[in-house]
Enzyme design. Sequence first.
Site, PDB file in Angstrom:
ATOM      1  N   ASP A  18     -46.650  19.871  35.325  1.00  0.00           N
ATOM      2  CA  ASP A  18     -47.471  18.665  35.274  1.00  0.00           C
ATOM      3  C   ASP A  18     -47.692  18.221  36.721  1.00  0.00           C
ATOM      4  OD1 ASP A  18     -48.466  16.100  35.122  1.00  0.00           O
ATOM      5  OD2 ASP A  18     -46.915  15.363  33.769  1.00  0.00           O
ATOM      6  N   VAL A  41     -56.739  15.089  34.115  1.00  0.00           N
ATOM      7  CA  VAL A  41     -55.718  14.935  35.147  1.00  0.00           C
ATOM      8  C   VAL A  41     -55.907  13.604  35.888  1.00  0.00           C
ATOM      9  CG1 VAL A  41     -56.865  16.166  37.049  1.00  0.00           C
ATOM     10  CG2 VAL A  41     -54.389  16.303  36.776  1.00  0.00           C
ATOM     11  N   ASP A  42     -57.127  13.142  35.993  1.00  0.00           N
ATOM     12  CA  ASP A  42     -57.435  11.846  36.624  1.00  0.00           C
ATOM     13  C   ASP A  42     -56.708  10.712  35.880  1.00  0.00           C
ATOM     14  OD1 ASP A  42     -58.623   9.884  38.148  1.00  0.00           O
ATOM     15  OD2 ASP A  42     -60.684  10.360  37.588  1.00  0.00           O
ATOM     16  N   TYR A 134     -65.485  19.197  33.190  1.00  0.00           N
ATOM     17  CA  TYR A 134     -66.644  19.684  33.950  1.00  0.00           C
ATOM     18  C   TYR A 134     -67.021  21.127  33.634  1.00  0.00           C
ATOM     19  CZ  TYR A 134     -66.982  15.412  36.824  1.00  0.00           C
ATOM     20  OH  TYR A 134     -67.159  14.112  37.280  1.00  0.00           O
TER      21      TYR A 134
HETATM   22  N1  AR6 Z   1     -51.300  18.454  35.369  1.00  0.00           N
HETATM   23  C1  AR6 Z   1     -51.988  19.566  35.725  1.00  0.00           C
HETATM   24  N2  AR6 Z   1     -53.196  19.876  35.201  1.00  0.00           N
HETATM   25  C2  AR6 Z   1     -53.727  19.041  34.286  1.00  0.00           C
HETATM   26  C3  AR6 Z   1     -53.072  17.847  33.864  1.00  0.00           C
HETATM   27  C4  AR6 Z   1     -51.805  17.564  34.458  1.00  0.00           C
HETATM   28  N3  AR6 Z   1     -51.113  16.457  34.135  1.00  0.00           N
HETATM   29  N4  AR6 Z   1     -53.869  17.222  32.951  1.00  0.00           N
HETATM   30  C5  AR6 Z   1     -54.945  18.001  32.792  1.00  0.00           C
HETATM   31  N5  AR6 Z   1     -54.881  19.092  33.586  1.00  0.00           N
HETATM   32  P1  AR6 Z   1     -60.121  17.652  34.082  1.00  0.00           P
HETATM   33  P2  AR6 Z   1     -62.563  18.146  35.695  1.00  0.00           P
HETATM   34  C6  AR6 Z   1     -55.843  20.203  33.760  1.00  0.00           C
HETATM   35  O1  AR6 Z   1     -60.961  17.463  32.873  1.00  0.00           O
HETATM   36  O2  AR6 Z   1     -62.950  19.279  34.829  1.00  0.00           O
HETATM   37  C7  AR6 Z   1     -62.097  13.138  34.449  1.00  0.00           C
HETATM   38  O3  AR6 Z   1     -62.445  12.249  33.436  1.00  0.00           O
HETATM   39  C8  AR6 Z   1     -56.811  20.465  32.636  1.00  0.00           C
HETATM   40  O4  AR6 Z   1     -56.189  21.220  31.613  1.00  0.00           O
HETATM   41  O5  AR6 Z   1     -59.022  16.699  34.340  1.00  0.00           O
HETATM   42  O6  AR6 Z   1     -62.636  18.326  37.196  1.00  0.00           O
HETATM   43  C9  AR6 Z   1     -62.557  12.681  35.826  1.00  0.00           C
HETATM   44  O7  AR6 Z   1     -62.587  11.287  35.934  1.00  0.00           O
HETATM   45  C10 AR6 Z   1     -57.908  21.240  33.352  1.00  0.00           C
HETATM   46  O8  AR6 Z   1     -57.570  22.633  33.412  1.00  0.00           O
HETATM   47  O9  AR6 Z   1     -61.042  17.633  35.442  1.00  0.00           O
HETATM   48  C11 AR6 Z   1     -63.939  13.274  35.925  1.00  0.00           C
HETATM   49  O10 AR6 Z   1     -64.899  12.441  35.329  1.00  0.00           O
HETATM   50  C12 AR6 Z   1     -57.868  20.695  34.777  1.00  0.00           C
HETATM   51  O11 AR6 Z   1     -56.671  19.898  34.855  1.00  0.00           O
HETATM   52  C13 AR6 Z   1     -63.825  14.565  35.146  1.00  0.00           C
HETATM   53  O12 AR6 Z   1     -62.773  14.369  34.222  1.00  0.00           O
HETATM   54  C14 AR6 Z   1     -59.048  19.825  35.163  1.00  0.00           C
HETATM   55  O13 AR6 Z   1     -59.545  19.135  34.026  1.00  0.00           O
HETATM   56  C15 AR6 Z   1     -63.440  15.728  36.020  1.00  0.00           C
HETATM   57  O14 AR6 Z   1     -63.435  16.913  35.277  1.00  0.00           O
END
Ligand code: AR6
Length: 182
Positions: A18, A41-42, A134
């Site tokens: 995580d 993750v945000d 995304y």
């Molecule tokens: N630790 C590590 N990886 C994670 C975690 C965690 N705690 N949680 C999720 N992931 P995403 P994006 C992974 O959607 O595609 C947001 O709403 C997840 O499985 O978080 O860049 C922002 O505000 C995936 O593989 O980011 C933007 O609006 C990866 O992190 C938008 O989403 C990225 O998924 C950004 O989208």
Amino acid sequence: MEQSWAIGNGNLAIRHDDLTAMRTDAIVNAANSELAGGGGVDGAIHCAAGVEQLQHACREIISDIDTLPVGKAVITPGFNLRARHIIHTVGPIWRGGSNNEPALLKNAYANSLELARSHGLESIAFPAISCGVYGYPMAEAARIALGALKRGLEAGQVRLAVMVLRTRESLDVWLREADAIL
Ligand code: AR6
């Protein structure tokens, strides 16, 4: 589970974990151009850092720059996180691959590394930027990210770069690409 490669004077690691639990100098947030917070993750980073403090810091930045362009990066404190800093970057939304997505994704990693270097940070942990909401195809994103991290380590921008994958399936994809590239 972690695997690591010596590159330049540093290391690149890939681990199943995580991101919000990492003790690196900085963790990278896959943010949006408004730094408005969100899911994925945000959302997890906001919760772990402290929503109000992090929102306040993000609003101050946005009041100066209006929007954070895709591929650029900014830094805030880590507040309640173990990491002292959060580097916020914006990955591209996948629109089929011929809209400059690869260069923009590379920039998100490269500019995060450069910001870490310019703040004297030695270790940085990344999520799979753009690979969630995304929609970036994971294997292609891994190839671009690993190339950018390799170049940053060769240039000595940081001593440790960690890719943190949340799921076993994504971990397997990144390890396969790493075996081919590193
Ligand atoms: N630790 C590590 N990886 C994670 C975690 C965690 N705690 N949680 C999720 N992931 P995403 P994006 C992974 O959607 O595609 C947001 O709403 C997840 O499985 O978080 O860049 C922002 O505000 C995936 O593989 O980011 C933007 O609006 C990866 O992190 C938008 O989403 C990225 O998924 C950004 O989208």
